[in-house]
Design a protein around this motif. Structure first.
Motif, PDB file in Angstrom:
ATOM      1  N   TYR A 177     -13.956  11.498   0.263  1.00 29.51           N
ATOM      2  CA  TYR A 177     -14.297  11.879  -1.034  1.00 29.51           C
ATOM      3  C   TYR A 177     -14.834  12.970  -1.114  1.00 29.51           C
ATOM      4  N   SER A 178     -15.990  13.311  -0.008  1.00 26.49           N
ATOM      5  CA  SER A 178     -16.708  14.546  -0.210  1.00 26.49           C
ATOM      6  C   SER A 178     -17.101  14.703   1.035  1.00 26.49           C
ATOM      7  N   PRO A 179     -17.998  15.645   1.444  1.00 24.27           N
ATOM      8  CA  PRO A 179     -18.546  16.058   2.865  1.00 24.27           C
ATOM      9  C   PRO A 179     -19.530  15.060   3.084  1.00 24.27           C
ATOM     10  N   ILE A 180     -19.936  14.297   2.082  1.00 24.50           N
ATOM     11  CA  ILE A 180     -21.016  13.457   2.580  1.00 24.50           C
ATOM     12  C   ILE A 180     -20.595  11.801   2.329  1.00 24.50           C
ATOM     13  N   TYR A 181     -19.544  11.684   1.981  1.00 22.32           N
ATOM     14  CA  TYR A 181     -18.783  10.115   1.743  1.00 22.32           C
ATOM     15  C   TYR A 181     -17.652  10.001   2.032  1.00 22.32           C
ATOM     16  N   SER A 182     -17.183   9.187   2.995  1.00 23.95           N
ATOM     17  CA  SER A 182     -15.829   8.605   3.555  1.00 23.95           C
ATOM     18  C   SER A 182     -15.781   7.291   3.321  1.00 23.95           C
ATOM     19  N   PHE A 183     -14.468   6.659   3.244  1.00 24.03           N
ATOM     20  CA  PHE A 183     -14.018   5.430   3.251  1.00 24.03           C
ATOM     21  C   PHE A 183     -13.247   5.008   4.076  1.00 24.03           C
ATOM     22  N   ILE A 184     -13.154   3.854   4.859  1.00 26.40           N
ATOM     23  CA  ILE A 184     -12.309   3.535   5.858  1.00 26.40           C
ATOM     24  C   ILE A 184     -11.604   2.126   5.466  1.00 26.40           C
ATOM     25  N   GLY A 185     -10.496   2.006   4.953  1.00 27.16           N
ATOM     26  CA  GLY A 185     -10.127   0.492   4.850  1.00 27.16           C
ATOM     27  C   GLY A 185      -9.759  -0.440   5.823  1.00 27.16           C
ATOM     28  N   ASN A 186      -9.946  -1.610   5.677  1.00 22.62           N
ATOM     29  CA  ASN A 186      -9.751  -2.641   6.574  1.00 22.62           C
ATOM     30  C   ASN A 186      -8.795  -3.838   6.334  1.00 22.62           C
ATOM     31  N   PRO A 187      -7.557  -3.651   6.764  1.00 22.70           N
ATOM     32  CA  PRO A 187      -6.426  -4.740   6.439  1.00 22.70           C
ATOM     33  C   PRO A 187      -6.646  -5.855   7.114  1.00 22.70           C
ATOM     34  N   ASN A 188      -7.540  -6.201   7.814  1.00 17.90           N
ATOM     35  CA  ASN A 188      -7.954  -7.442   8.801  1.00 17.90           C
ATOM     36  C   ASN A 188      -8.941  -8.222   7.859  1.00 17.90           C
ATOM     37  N   LEU A 189      -9.103  -7.779   6.633  1.00 19.86           N
ATOM     38  CA  LEU A 189     -10.324  -8.624   6.010  1.00 19.86           C
ATOM     39  C   LEU A 189      -9.685 -10.044   5.777  1.00 19.86           C
ATOM     40  N   LYS A 190     -10.717 -11.118   5.555  1.00 16.73           N
ATOM     41  CA  LYS A 190     -10.278 -12.243   5.465  1.00 16.73           C
ATOM     42  C   LYS A 190     -10.899 -12.824   4.155  1.00 16.73           C
ATOM     43  N   PHE A 210       1.012  -1.176  -0.113  1.00 15.53           N
ATOM     44  CA  PHE A 210      -0.025   0.128   0.043  1.00 15.53           C
ATOM     45  C   PHE A 210       0.983   1.242  -0.024  1.00 15.53           C
ATOM     46  N   ASN A 211       0.650   2.216  -0.994  1.00 12.22           N
ATOM     47  CA  ASN A 211       1.752   3.366  -1.136  1.00 12.22           C
ATOM     48  C   ASN A 211       0.451   4.551  -1.181  1.00 12.22           C
ATOM     49  N   THR A 212      -0.071   4.716  -0.206  1.00  7.26           N
ATOM     50  CA  THR A 212      -1.050   5.879  -0.314  1.00  7.26           C
ATOM     51  C   THR A 212      -0.431   7.207   0.540  1.00  7.26           C
ATOM     52  N   TYR A 213      -0.522   6.949   1.919  1.00  7.03           N
ATOM     53  CA  TYR A 213       0.110   8.103   2.402  1.00  7.03           C
ATOM     54  C   TYR A 213       1.571   7.887   2.967  1.00  7.03           C
ATOM     55  N   ALA A 214       1.662   6.635   3.043  1.00 10.60           N
ATOM     56  CA  ALA A 214       3.213   6.212   3.370  1.00 10.60           C
ATOM     57  C   ALA A 214       3.291   4.473   3.069  1.00 10.60           C
ATOM     58  N   ALA A 215       4.546   3.861   2.853  1.00  7.77           N
ATOM     59  CA  ALA A 215       4.662   2.979   2.072  1.00  7.77           C
ATOM     60  C   ALA A 215       4.002   1.828   3.430  1.00  7.77           C
ATOM     61  N   THR A 216       3.490   0.929   3.012  1.00  9.07           N
ATOM     62  CA  THR A 216       3.018  -0.210   3.896  1.00  9.07           C
ATOM     63  C   THR A 216       3.073  -1.534   3.338  1.00  9.07           C
ATOM     64  N   THR A 217       3.326  -2.536   4.056  1.00  6.74           N
ATOM     65  CA  THR A 217       3.432  -4.063   3.305  1.00  6.74           C
ATOM     66  C   THR A 217       2.740  -4.851   4.359  1.00  6.74           C
ATOM     67  N   LEU A 218       1.777  -5.519   3.641  1.00  5.40           N
ATOM     68  CA  LEU A 218       1.124  -6.600   4.467  1.00  5.40           C
ATOM     69  C   LEU A 218       1.209  -8.281   3.707  1.00  5.40           C
ATOM     70  N   ASN A 219       2.017  -8.801   4.690  1.00  6.74           N
ATOM     71  CA  ASN A 219       2.267 -10.299   4.245  1.00  6.74           C
ATOM     72  C   ASN A 219       1.273 -11.282   4.581  1.00  6.74           C
ATOM     73  N   GLN A 220       0.603 -12.381   3.712  1.00  5.08           N
ATOM     74  CA  GLN A 220      -0.388 -13.055   4.311  1.00  5.08           C
ATOM     75  C   GLN A 220      -0.062 -14.607   3.633  1.00  5.08           C
ATOM     76  N   ASN A 221      -0.478 -15.564   4.697  1.00  3.53           N
ATOM     77  CA  ASN A 221      -0.275 -16.886   4.232  1.00  3.53           C
ATOM     78  C   ASN A 221      -1.554 -17.662   4.673  1.00  3.53           C
ATOM     79  N   TYR A 222      -1.963 -18.384   3.675  1.00  2.00           N
ATOM     80  CA  TYR A 222      -3.111 -19.182   3.882  1.00  2.00           C
ATOM     81  C   TYR A 222      -3.069 -20.624   3.575  1.00  2.00           C
ATOM     82  N   PHE A 223      -3.785 -21.749   3.873  1.00  4.98           N
ATOM     83  CA  PHE A 223      -3.601 -23.064   3.605  1.00  4.98           C
ATOM     84  C   PHE A 223      -5.203 -23.453   3.610  1.00  4.98           C
ATOM     85  N   TYR A 224      -5.693 -24.090   2.647  1.00  7.38           N
ATOM     86  CA  TYR A 224      -6.989 -24.620   2.376  1.00  7.38           C
ATOM     87  C   TYR A 224      -6.920 -26.084   2.051  1.00  7.38           C
ATOM     88  N   LEU A 225      -8.157 -26.621   2.546  1.00  6.88           N
ATOM     89  CA  LEU A 225      -8.581 -28.069   2.031  1.00  6.88           C
ATOM     90  C   LEU A 225      -9.721 -27.747   1.059  1.00  6.88           C
TER      91      LEU A 225
END
Length: 465
Positions: free
Chosen positions: A201-214, A152-167
């Motif tokens: 984005y405007s006075p009537i619309y804002s967005f909050i990201g969620n890095p904990n999404l699965k 993620f390179n929006t305000y500052a550089a951020t890295t998120l590494n994820q590892n998953y295993f599925y059957l």
């Protein structure tokens, strides 16, 4: 690219496959929003904005399939696959400078550089038992590893590494012309939903990201039946699918008394959807110089979706039905015509919330006429009519689309084709969409490319031997 090799043991084989996909995209958008506020707590606002969105997607896949017959009725397949997907997107947002009239005011808090690299390794062993030539059962259990690097390179550089295993279980039962199957799918959340920022984005619309999404997981149960009688030229088919999803990504909405909305993606369970469709078609025996054919299709879908507004949980239930009827008639090599009609009622209701239900019925009719005289010429008249009774004030309820075309076959064996087309002769092409989502009802009307003329040349290759 594919490679197939037959091994020494009778019935044993090895198949190797490789594929590379490159998909670049470039979008330029100009957006003017004029907000008129009637409450003191919210100021009126006008934005004149330009966005430049560039996306580069690269997908690489390699797989190997080893087929081994264990006995006369039992066989095994071992599938090994590796995938790499890279998606890099740049979003640059600018406001208009009123002094120069140019879009030069860079908005860093609404711009981003997002990069995702995903590596996936899958091993799927399967056993197939053939009871008879028309009855078989296939069972498999796949193991899948995922390594994901999000940058993620929006305000500052951020890295998120994820590892998953599925059957991932696989089941398929074939009973003559019937087929029943079960499978699981994994879908990763969008990297734009995961960016750890808040964007106003405007006075009537804002967005909050969620890095904990699965990741979301779909459990799919399918059924289909297809049959064709060559003697009577009758085709019949039934298809059905039920999907239950866990960790569905939805939009959590917070709406203030002034109407300002803040949206945040979250994971929730409880969503499912299903559909059932069937078709019947028949070509009749030739009656003198006439040839007739008809087809009927009927489908229905049900959806049960979770949503949340101001921490109030609710469910949206959708039900749709589509009935379509086609008829085709051909008079030797002189002319042919095809009328078609479809009707699509839809109903949306709610649970656990006091929201008003909505319903509407879309209708569509079309007529195509082909004339094949003189020889080597084809004349086409194509008319389509659409009607949407439930639209917002100021939107059109209907659309008339009339197109004409003239084709001339040329060259040896008539492989060349010259075509003159007039699209949307009445200059009325419009696309209307009406749907309900959460606590909002949306009406969208898009002005498509309207009347134009096009001259084209087509060459038909016989084969590529």
């Amino acid at each position: 690219m594919n490679y197939y090799h037959r091994l020494n043991k009778k019935g044993a084989s090895l198949t190797l496959s490789n594929a590379i996909s490159i998909h670049p995209e470039n979008n330029r958008d100009y957006n003017i929003n004029n907000l008129i506020s009637y409450v003191a707590a919210l100021q009126s606002d006008t934005t004149d904005r330009f966005t430049k969105n560039t996306n580069r997607a690269i997908s690489e896949n390699i797989s190997a399939v080893y087929h081994y017959p264990i006995g006369k009725k039992l066989s095994a397949d071992f599938i090994l696959a590796g995938n790499h997907n890279r998606n890099a997107g740049d979003l640059f947002t600018y406001d208009k400078d009123l002094n120069t009239g140019l879009y030069t005011i860079f908005l860093q808090n609404q711009s981003s550089n997002l990069i995702r690299n995903q590596w996936q390794q899958t091993f799927l062993p399967q056993l197939t038992y053939n009871f008879t030539d028309e009855v078989s059962l296939k069972l498999g259990l796949g193991s899948q590893f995922n390594q994901i690097n999000n940058q993620f390179n929006t305000y500052a550089a951020t890295t998120l590494n994820q590892n998953y295993f599925y059957l991932l279980p696989v089941l398929e039962l074939r009973l003559q012309k019937f087929n029943i199957s079960y499978s699981d799918d994994i879908r990763q959340p969008s990297i734009s939903d995961m960016q750890p920022v808040t964007i106003v984005y405007s006075p009537i619309y804002s967005f909050i990201g969620n890095p904990n999404l699965k990741p979301s997981r779909s459990h799919n149960l399918g059924f289909n039946y297809n049959n064709y009688h060559s003697d009577s030229q009758v085709a019949i088919g039934i298809n059905s699918r039920i999907t239950v999803e866990t960790n569905t990504v939805i939009r959590e909405n917070f709406v203030t008394a002034d109407g300002a909305k803040t949206v945040r993606p979250v994971n929730l369970n409880g969503s499912f959807n299903s559909y059932l469709s069937g078709y019947f078609s028949k070509n009749f025996k030739k009656q003198g110089n006439w040839q007739f054919g008809t087809s009927t299709s009927l489908s229905g879908a049900i959806g049960h979706y979770f949503f949340q507004v101001n921490q109030q949980n609710g469910y949206q239930n959708t039900k749709t039905v589509t009935l379509s009827q086609d008829f085709e008639a051909t008079y030797v090599d002189v002319f042919a015509f095809r009328p078609q009609y479809s009707i699509n009622p839809a109903v949306t209701t709610y649970q656990n919330v006091n929201y008003k239900s909505t319903s509407y019925t879309m209708q569509h009719a079309s007529f195509s006429l082909y004339i094949f005289v003189p020889q080597k010429y084809t004349w086409l008249v194509d008319y389509a009519y659409s009607y949407n009774p439930l639209v917002a004030p100021g939107f059109r309820r209907n659309s008339n689309l009339l197109s004409l075309a003239l084709t001339r076959r040329i060259q040896k064996k008539e492989r060349g084709e010259l075509k003159l087309t007039c699209y949307d002769l009445l200059n009325q092409s419009v696309n209307s969409v009406h749907f309900a989502s959460g606590n909002t009802i949306n009406d969208t009307q898009s002005l498509l490319l309207r009347r134009y003329f096009m001259f084209s040349y087509t060459y038909h290759f016989k084969d590529f031997r």
